[in-house]
Design an enzyme around this catalytic site. Structure first.
Site, PDB file in Angstrom:
ATOM      1  N   ASP A 109       0.824  -1.208   0.000  1.00 23.24           N
ATOM      2  CA  ASP A 109       0.000   0.000   0.000  1.00 23.24           C
ATOM      3  C   ASP A 109       0.857   1.257   0.000  1.00 23.24           C
ATOM      4  O   ASP A 109       0.528   2.250  -0.667  1.00 23.24           O
ATOM      5  CB  ASP A 109      -0.947  -0.005   1.201  1.00 23.24           C
ATOM      6  CG  ASP A 109      -0.236  -0.159   2.540  1.00 23.24           C
ATOM      7  OD1 ASP A 109       0.916  -0.650   2.565  1.00 23.24           O
ATOM      8  OD2 ASP A 109      -0.841   0.199   3.575  1.00 23.24           O
ATOM      9  N   THR A 184     -16.808  14.314  28.980  1.00 24.88           N
ATOM     10  CA  THR A 184     -16.003  13.134  28.647  1.00 24.88           C
ATOM     11  C   THR A 184     -15.912  12.898  27.144  1.00 24.88           C
ATOM     12  O   THR A 184     -14.829  12.655  26.603  1.00 24.88           O
ATOM     13  CB  THR A 184     -16.596  11.888  29.330  1.00 24.88           C
ATOM     14  OG1 THR A 184     -16.563  12.067  30.741  1.00 24.88           O
ATOM     15  CG2 THR A 184     -15.794  10.648  28.970  1.00 24.88           C
TER      16      THR A 184
END
EC number: 2.7.1.33
Length: 257
Positions: A109, A184
């Site tokens: 790749d 969060t």
């Protein structure tokens, strides 16, 4: 027409080129336990749904970083498309030199990305591919791939964070409005995305500095490349089809029928 396939750790990305134009593009999840018939039928059906006649396919080229998939995939292509594909590896003509101690270690790749970037944008060029792993590859003016840096990708980092902790939830990978997070979810998004942007900027600047390059085109690609490229000045171009274009150039160079 040229049918190009990149087998990644998470997904297979595929495209069909008619001369220099991408006529169709699609993805499959990378499944090791699929049979050759399953792969062959999937590919034949996808081509048909995209309006591509199997009889018009002249060449198939594959780059892969998942060896265990290859036997079934190649067998399926032979049975259902009737072509023996070119596997990008040792012996394939690419136009890229790899002057490192063990060129076989360079993933197919990365070679395809390097070919696409060098053929389209010239050298020196630095490719930043944001996928399962983040990969940074530097190609010189004469087409030599001289350096490669590999880091955990955004999804890999995210999976590690919420699978390795008791209370952190699984969140969407997205750019929050501010790094000054107050909950969060956005704190995790800020850490993931702004952290990746910081990683990208430092690595690219350090690679170019150590290589002694004042001018170098930086090309981003990969599924999550756009979110990074849109939020940093060190990336010049985002090309989502860079790897597929590289495989098409490789097909041209090898003249596979």
């Amino acid at each position: 027409m040229i049918f190009v396939i990149d087998v990644g750790n998470t997904t297979m990305t595929m495209g069909v080129f008619d001369k220099d134009e991408i006529k169709a593009k699609f993805r499959l999840t990378t499944q090791i336990n699929r049979t050759s018939d399953e792969y062959g039928l999937y590919l034949a059906d996808l081509l048909t749904l995209k309006g591509i006649s199997i009889d018009d396919i002249e060449t198939v080229v594959i780059s892969s970083v998942v060896p265990r998939v290859m036997y079934s995939l190649v067998s399926g292509i032979k049975k259902y498309i009737g072509i023996t594909p070119l596997i990008l590896g040792v012996g394939a003509k690419t136009g890229i030199k790899i002057p490192i101690p063990n060129p076989k270690e360079v993933g197919a790749d990365r070679v395809a990305d390097a070919v696409g970037a060098y053929e389209i944008y010239g050298g020196p060029v630095l490719v930043a591919d944001f996928g399962t792993a983040n990969k940074y590859d530097l190609i010189t003016e004469d087409g030599s791939l001289i350096a490669a840096v590999t880091c955990p990708g955004l999804k890999m980092s995210a999976n590690a964070m919420w699978s390795g902790t008791a209370k952190l939830p699984e969140v969407e990978i997205a750019l929050p409005d501010t790094i000054l997070a107050k909950d969060t979810v956005t704190s995790m998004q800020a850490g993931l995305v702004f952290g990746c942007i910081g990683q990208t900027e430092y690595i690219i600047k350090r690679m170019l500095k150590e290589a002694g390059l004042d001018k170098c085109t930086v090309v981003a690609t990969g599924g999550l490349g756009r979110i990074i490229a849109n939020n940093t000045d060190v990336i010049d171009i985002y090309d989502p089809n860079l790897l597929l274009k590289g495989l098409k150039f490789i097909a041209d160079k090898n003249r596979v029928k």
